[in-house]
Motif scaffolding. Structure first.
Motif, PDB file in Angstrom:
ATOM      1  N   PHE A 149       0.858  -1.183   0.000  1.00 24.23           N
ATOM      2  CA  PHE A 149       0.000   0.000   0.000  1.00 24.23           C
ATOM      3  C   PHE A 149       0.897   1.236   0.000  1.00 24.23           C
ATOM      4  CE2 PHE A 149       0.929  -1.251   4.296  1.00 24.23           C
ATOM      5  CZ  PHE A 149       1.175  -0.073   4.969  1.00 24.23           C
ATOM      6  N   PHE A 150       0.274   2.408  -0.043  1.00 19.57           N
ATOM      7  CA  PHE A 150       1.033   3.661  -0.026  1.00 19.57           C
ATOM      8  C   PHE A 150       0.680   4.482   1.206  1.00 19.57           C
ATOM      9  CE2 PHE A 150       1.031   2.371  -4.424  1.00 19.57           C
ATOM     10  CZ  PHE A 150       2.316   2.657  -4.841  1.00 19.57           C
ATOM     11  N   VAL A 151       1.638   5.272   1.648  1.00 14.76           N
ATOM     12  CA  VAL A 151       1.395   6.248   2.711  1.00 14.76           C
ATOM     13  C   VAL A 151       1.716   7.631   2.130  1.00 14.76           C
ATOM     14  CG1 VAL A 151       1.996   7.012   5.039  1.00 14.76           C
ATOM     15  CG2 VAL A 151       2.060   4.566   4.470  1.00 14.76           C
ATOM     16  N   GLY A 152       0.841   8.586   2.387  1.00  7.84           N
ATOM     17  CA  GLY A 152       1.091   9.960   1.950  1.00  7.84           C
ATOM     18  C   GLY A 152       0.877  10.156   0.464  1.00  7.84           C
ATOM     19  N   GLY A 153       1.457  11.223  -0.054  1.00  7.43           N
ATOM     20  CA  GLY A 153       1.293  11.572  -1.460  1.00  7.43           C
ATOM     21  C   GLY A 153       0.609  12.918  -1.606  1.00  7.43           C
ATOM     22  N   ASN A 194     -13.723  10.750  -3.731  1.00  5.67           N
ATOM     23  CA  ASN A 194     -13.574  10.100  -2.427  1.00  5.67           C
ATOM     24  C   ASN A 194     -12.110   9.797  -2.106  1.00  5.67           C
ATOM     25  OD1 ASN A 194     -16.324  10.073  -2.329  1.00  5.67           O
ATOM     26  ND2 ASN A 194     -16.518   7.964  -3.032  1.00  5.67           N
ATOM     27  N   ALA A 195     -11.286  10.787  -2.143  1.00  3.65           N
ATOM     28  CA  ALA A 195      -9.867  10.571  -1.879  1.00  3.65           C
ATOM     29  C   ALA A 195      -9.678   9.887  -0.520  1.00  3.65           C
ATOM     30  CB  ALA A 195      -9.133  11.905  -1.895  1.00  3.65           C
ATOM     31  N   ARG A 196      -8.735   8.984  -0.452  1.00  4.00           N
ATOM     32  CA  ARG A 196      -8.469   8.269   0.792  1.00  4.00           C
ATOM     33  C   ARG A 196      -7.060   8.574   1.250  1.00  4.00           C
ATOM     34  NH1 ARG A 196     -11.713   2.704   0.561  1.00  4.00           N
ATOM     35  NH2 ARG A 196     -13.509   3.524  -0.525  1.00  4.00           N
ATOM     36  N   ALA A 197      -6.953   9.150   2.413  1.00  6.82           N
ATOM     37  CA  ALA A 197      -5.643   9.552   2.899  1.00  6.82           C
ATOM     38  C   ALA A 197      -4.859   8.350   3.399  1.00  6.82           C
ATOM     39  CB  ALA A 197      -5.790  10.564   4.013  1.00  6.82           C
ATOM     40  N   GLN A 198      -5.554   7.339   3.869  1.00  2.00           N
ATOM     41  CA  GLN A 198      -4.879   6.194   4.447  1.00  2.00           C
ATOM     42  C   GLN A 198      -5.410   4.936   3.803  1.00  2.00           C
ATOM     43  OE1 GLN A 198      -5.297   6.331   8.666  1.00  2.00           O
ATOM     44  NE2 GLN A 198      -4.336   8.340   8.849  1.00  2.00           N
TER      45      GLN A 198
END
Lengths: 377, 377
Positions: A59-63, B35-39
């Motif tokens: 998965f990704f964190v941030g951006g 629906n952007a997902r930060a995490q």
């Protein structure tokens, strides 16, 4: 809005000169064709027992969303938005291990998360070993490298003539020759120390781990990896943060962003331990168990004119440990020669006795780091 | 000797115009904040049963030693040798699965091996699913991207003024807006098809998968990934080679380098099926089981002026299948709408019904691809 990275530097270093010094140490690449191996797969050892995972994936964190021009995107369509500064993370959670402390392993300069995987000579990496010992393990690629990508806009701008060539950030890679003394496999290329723990016959496989590194100028300041590490630790309900070489001080910086999520910090052969923390920062860091790990042959000249030896870096970390201890902290140094092991290199997680070193770190986690208060879903 | 990549192009395409067309299709990035997902971690689903692996890890295939100047290495030391053009590969071998056919999964343009891992909305990727179905799975990063790295020399040369800015290769990324029609999530950004199978609420997570892609000009010709794929298939004693989008035709090219090692070829939404194979090449490819997979809404305008629709690419592959069939081959088309499934996108391995598609491919492997003759050690 146009994305344009700031002048990225290693955080918490003493001066711009020191920044380069820290940078140079870090991690790298190497090679000097000793027994070159064309095929690595055949050399990989298969474990005796299966690896049983509750979960694995990435998965990704941030951006950050940024708008770029058609030219900046490589002219394959009109301008528009893309995401930059995200951090890729691969993870493995052992079956039955979801109550144990997660460990985040961050690689050094010119390298990727590959550092922690299968060793150059085909032995088990720390990623799998820590999982087999019960810990969920998270392995990121630093922002700007590997599967995290980087911001390509300035390179396409220069290509198109809309920016000056001297505005380009530089990409660094370590030569195979520099790696021998700087990573302390031997005093010069092809001449390993008699007690060298690095698997020098497979040194060409380490050379393949090298990727261009744009941290010096091509990544925003502060480095987004720091916040991403802090957020990752929070998302897993607390973690041990482990850095190596160029990222050796990252666990400290991430802990200062959110001390509650950083349950323990392991600095493996750090490029430097910041000497300029305020008393307040030291007070905060003194609440967190900290382990600094260094190998052998630390006074070897690095082969990089003007750069400090690893012994000098070691002494800088001793000084930081002194400040933390005075503030009531429980920071400690694990210098492998003092534990009866000789010949450990800068790439200690890939050394022939890498699992023996891992056991010492695992024991420290068991003894010093509290258990998670919440269970991973 | 100084490393300087040639003019890299997509192999086997009809003309330089077509090369760009193939390139543009490929794979990519996207986003348009719905629906952007930060995490993302919290959205990841944990499987009901553990994953039991005989082995997992990573290694490299190929790579060239080149000597570069101090400047080309980023001025962190004297000039020397580094390795470029190596291909990173991560693998998982299921317990009890070492007699089953290995599957190699290659990602498309501006992407990495992440394509095959956990989906943007947190479901299981094809990498793990194929392992759970008994197959050893190998996931590379193409040479020039991700953990395989790229050749940074020309960028540092331009920075230093020793090469012209217009000699730089371009980096491409797809904008989030272009991805919607080009990957067929909907006819325009933010407007998914009523039957869309792509998890559009998590489209921002796909945007994070994007990395700059220097395949057009920054990777040698022929692309080293082709030989590396052929060598990888050989090293595992034969494999099914699966490509996607920009790498959709890579399995064909790798098979022509060593037909004996390519036990089956799966072309997932290929950017093109080469129309210019010789009769000899067709005769060779006719000895190998080949499956071409396409999704729905193929006649959607791509949003990229002058580029062919996916329907046109589909028809090109139908033509190749016709030639192979005439030569006695067993190539076949799997068009999901003809199997009762609607709304599948270009990122079909990430669609909501991705495991249903995987089952069709697994069934094809079981029925059409012979078992390995030797067992992985």
């Amino acid at each position: 809005m146009q994305a344009r990275p700031g002048q990225g530097v290693i955080i918490d270093a003493r001066s711009s000169r020191a920044l380069i010094l820290v940078g140079i140490a870090l991690a790298g690449v190497l090679g000097a064709s000793v027994n070159a191996r064309a095929q690595a797969l055949k050399d990989i050892q298969t474990p005796d027992t299966p690896l049983v995972l509750k979960a694995q994936g990435s998965f990704f964190v941030g951006g950050d969303k940024v708008e770029q021009t058609a030219g900046e995107l490589g002219d394959l369509g009109p301008g528009g938005n893309i995401t930059i500064n995200q951090m890729y993370v691969r993870y493995m959670v052992p079956q039955g291990g979801d109550r144990n402390m997660p460990v985040v392993m961050v690689h050094g300069a010119t390298l990727t998360g590959k550092s922690w995987e299968t060793t150059p000579d085909g032995r088990m990496g720390w990623d799998e070993y820590f999982v087999r010992k019960g810990h969920p393990v998270y392995v990121p690629d630093q922002v700007g490298r590997g599967r995290s990508g980087f911001n390509q806009a300035i390179f396409n701008d220069v290509r198109a003539g809309s920016a000056q060539a001297n505005s380009l950030p530089r990409w660094i890679r370590f030569s195979d020759e520099v790696v021998w003394p700087n990573f302390r496999f031997g005093s010069k290329p092809g001449a390993p120390f008699a007690d060298a723990q690095f698997p020098v016959a497979a040194v060409d496989e380490l050379s393949k781990q090298g990727v261009p590194d744009v941290t010096f100028g091509g990544v925003p300041t502060p480095n987004p990896t720091l916040k991403a590490l802090s957020d990752l630790a929070s998302q897993v309900n607390g973690a041990v943060l482990m850095g190596h070489s160029q990222s050796g001080s990252f666990p400290l910086a991430a802990a200062l962003l959110n001390p509650a999520a950083a349950k323990g910090l392991v600095l493996v052969e750090p490029g430097g331990c910041p000497p300029n923390y305020t008393e307040q920062q030291i007070t905060t860091l003194a609440t967190i168990p900290i382990l600094v790990v260094f190998g052998d042959h630390r006074d070897t000249p690095t082969g990089l004119p003007g750069f400090p030896t690893w012994q000098e870096r070691f002494e800088g970390c001793q000084a930081m440990i002194g400040r933390l201890t005075k503030a009531g902290g429980q920071a400690q140094m694990l210098a492998t020669p003092e534990r009866g092991m000789r010949g450990n290199s800068h790439m200690i997680m890939q050394d022939k006795n890498n699992l023996q070193i891992a056991d010492l770190i695992l024991k420290w986690i068991d003894e010093r780091v509290s258990k998670p208060t919440r269970v991973r879903k």
